[in-house]
Write a protein that holds these residues in place. Structure first.
Motif, PDB file in Angstrom:
ATOM      1  N   GLN A   1       0.822  -1.199   0.000  1.00 34.55           N
ATOM      2  CA  GLN A   1       0.000   0.000   0.000  1.00 34.55           C
ATOM      3  C   GLN A   1       0.862   1.258   0.000  1.00 34.55           C
ATOM      4  O   GLN A   1       0.526   2.247  -0.641  1.00 34.55           O
ATOM      5  CB  GLN A   1      -0.945   0.009   1.205  1.00 34.55           C
ATOM      6  N   GLU A   2       1.972   1.218   0.726  1.00 33.87           N
ATOM      7  CA  GLU A   2       2.867   2.374   0.777  1.00 33.87           C
ATOM      8  C   GLU A   2       3.412   2.697  -0.614  1.00 33.87           C
ATOM      9  O   GLU A   2       3.563   3.858  -0.973  1.00 33.87           O
ATOM     10  CB  GLU A   2       4.018   2.124   1.752  1.00 33.87           C
ATOM     11  N   GLY A   3       3.711   1.673  -1.395  1.00 32.68           N
ATOM     12  CA  GLY A   3       4.199   1.887  -2.749  1.00 32.68           C
ATOM     13  C   GLY A   3       3.155   2.571  -3.624  1.00 32.68           C
ATOM     14  O   GLY A   3       3.475   3.436  -4.433  1.00 32.68           O
ATOM     15  N   LYS A   4       1.904   2.193  -3.439  1.00 37.19           N
ATOM     16  CA  LYS A   4       0.824   2.807  -4.202  1.00 37.19           C
ATOM     17  C   LYS A   4       0.597   4.246  -3.758  1.00 37.19           C
ATOM     18  O   LYS A   4       0.256   5.099  -4.581  1.00 37.19           O
ATOM     19  CB  LYS A   4      -0.441   1.979  -4.075  1.00 37.19           C
ATOM     20  N   VAL A   5       0.776   4.520  -2.480  1.00 42.98           N
ATOM     21  CA  VAL A   5       0.648   5.895  -1.984  1.00 42.98           C
ATOM     22  C   VAL A   5       1.734   6.759  -2.613  1.00 42.98           C
ATOM     23  O   VAL A   5       1.468   7.894  -3.020  1.00 42.98           O
ATOM     24  CB  VAL A   5       0.720   5.939  -0.440  1.00 42.98           C
ATOM     25  N   LYS A   6       2.933   6.233  -2.720  1.00 42.01           N
ATOM     26  CA  LYS A   6       4.026   6.985  -3.348  1.00 42.01           C
ATOM     27  C   LYS A   6       3.697   7.297  -4.794  1.00 42.01           C
ATOM     28  O   LYS A   6       3.987   8.384  -5.289  1.00 42.01           O
ATOM     29  CB  LYS A   6       5.335   6.205  -3.253  1.00 42.01           C
ATOM     30  N   LYS A   7       3.073   6.338  -5.498  1.00 41.05           N
ATOM     31  CA  LYS A   7       2.664   6.582  -6.886  1.00 41.05           C
ATOM     32  C   LYS A   7       1.645   7.718  -6.941  1.00 41.05           C
ATOM     33  O   LYS A   7       1.740   8.617  -7.777  1.00 41.05           O
ATOM     34  CB  LYS A   7       2.063   5.319  -7.495  1.00 41.05           C
ATOM     35  N   GLY A   8       0.677   7.681  -6.036  1.00 38.27           N
ATOM     36  CA  GLY A   8      -0.319   8.747  -5.976  1.00 38.27           C
ATOM     37  C   GLY A   8       0.317  10.087  -5.655  1.00 38.27           C
ATOM     38  O   GLY A   8      -0.056  11.117  -6.220  1.00 38.27           O
ATOM     39  N   ASN A   9       1.309  10.090  -4.757  1.00 38.21           N
ATOM     40  CA  ASN A   9       1.995  11.334  -4.414  1.00 38.21           C
ATOM     41  C   ASN A   9       2.762  11.899  -5.602  1.00 38.21           C
ATOM     42  O   ASN A   9       2.821  13.117  -5.797  1.00 38.21           O
ATOM     43  CB  ASN A   9       2.935  11.119  -3.233  1.00 38.21           C
ATOM     44  N   LYS A  10       3.361  11.036  -6.412  1.00 36.70           N
ATOM     45  CA  LYS A  10       4.073  11.503  -7.612  1.00 36.70           C
ATOM     46  C   LYS A  10       3.098  12.148  -8.592  1.00 36.70           C
ATOM     47  O   LYS A  10       3.392  13.192  -9.176  1.00 36.70           O
ATOM     48  CB  LYS A  10       4.794  10.341  -8.303  1.00 36.70           C
ATOM     49  N   GLU A  11       1.931  11.513  -8.764  1.00 34.69           N
ATOM     50  CA  GLU A  11       0.919  12.095  -9.646  1.00 34.69           C
ATOM     51  C   GLU A  11       0.447  13.438  -9.102  1.00 34.69           C
ATOM     52  O   GLU A  11       0.272  14.396  -9.845  1.00 34.69           O
ATOM     53  CB  GLU A  11      -0.261  11.124  -9.784  1.00 34.69           C
ATOM     54  N   TYR A  12       0.248  13.506  -7.808  1.00 33.59           N
ATOM     55  CA  TYR A  12      -0.206  14.742  -7.166  1.00 33.59           C
ATOM     56  C   TYR A  12       0.829  15.850  -7.353  1.00 33.59           C
ATOM     57  O   TYR A  12       0.478  16.993  -7.666  1.00 33.59           O
ATOM     58  CB  TYR A  12      -0.442  14.469  -5.682  1.00 33.59           C
ATOM     59  N   ASP A  13       2.105  15.509  -7.191  1.00 33.43           N
ATOM     60  CA  ASP A  13       3.171  16.493  -7.340  1.00 33.43           C
ATOM     61  C   ASP A  13       3.313  16.986  -8.780  1.00 33.43           C
ATOM     62  O   ASP A  13       3.802  18.087  -9.018  1.00 33.43           O
ATOM     63  CB  ASP A  13       4.507  15.920  -6.853  1.00 33.43           C
ATOM     64  N   LYS A  14       2.887  16.161  -9.729  1.00 34.99           N
ATOM     65  CA  LYS A  14       2.929  16.557 -11.145  1.00 34.99           C
ATOM     66  C   LYS A  14       1.650  17.285 -11.561  1.00 34.99           C
ATOM     67  O   LYS A  14       1.426  17.522 -12.742  1.00 34.99           O
ATOM     68  CB  LYS A  14       3.101  15.320 -12.030  1.00 34.99           C
TER      69      LYS A  14
END
Length: 63
Positions: free
Chosen positions: A22-35
Motif C-alpha cells: 500500500q505504501e508503494g501505491k501511496v508513493k505513486k499517488g503522491n508523484k501524480e499529485y506532485d505533477k
C-alpha cells in the motif's frame, strides 16, 4: 505450540507485506499529485482507501 508460532509468524508477515504494498501505491499517488495530475492521483488514492489503508494525508489529497 510450535505450529502456533509458525502460523503467527506467517500471519504477521502477510500483514507487513500488504502494508508495504500500500505504501508503494501511496508513493505513486503522491508523484501524480506532485505533477499536478490531480484526477489521476485522486483515483489512485480512492483505490488505496477502498482496500483499507487509512491516512489523514491520503484523504486530504484525495478530495
Amino acid at each position: 505450540m510450535k505450529n502456533k508460532v509458525i502460523i503467527l509468524i506467517a500471519f504477521l508477515s502477510m500483514i507487513a507485506s500488504a502494508s508495504y504494498a500500500q505504501e508503494g501505491k501511496v508513493k505513486k499517488g503522491n508523484k501524480e499529485y506532485d505533477k499536478f495530475a490531480y484526477i489521476d492521483a485522486a483515483k489512485t488514492y480512492e483505490r488505496i482507501a477502498e482496500k483499507g489503508y487509512k491516512s489523514a494525508d491520503l484523504f486530504q489529497k484525495a478530495w
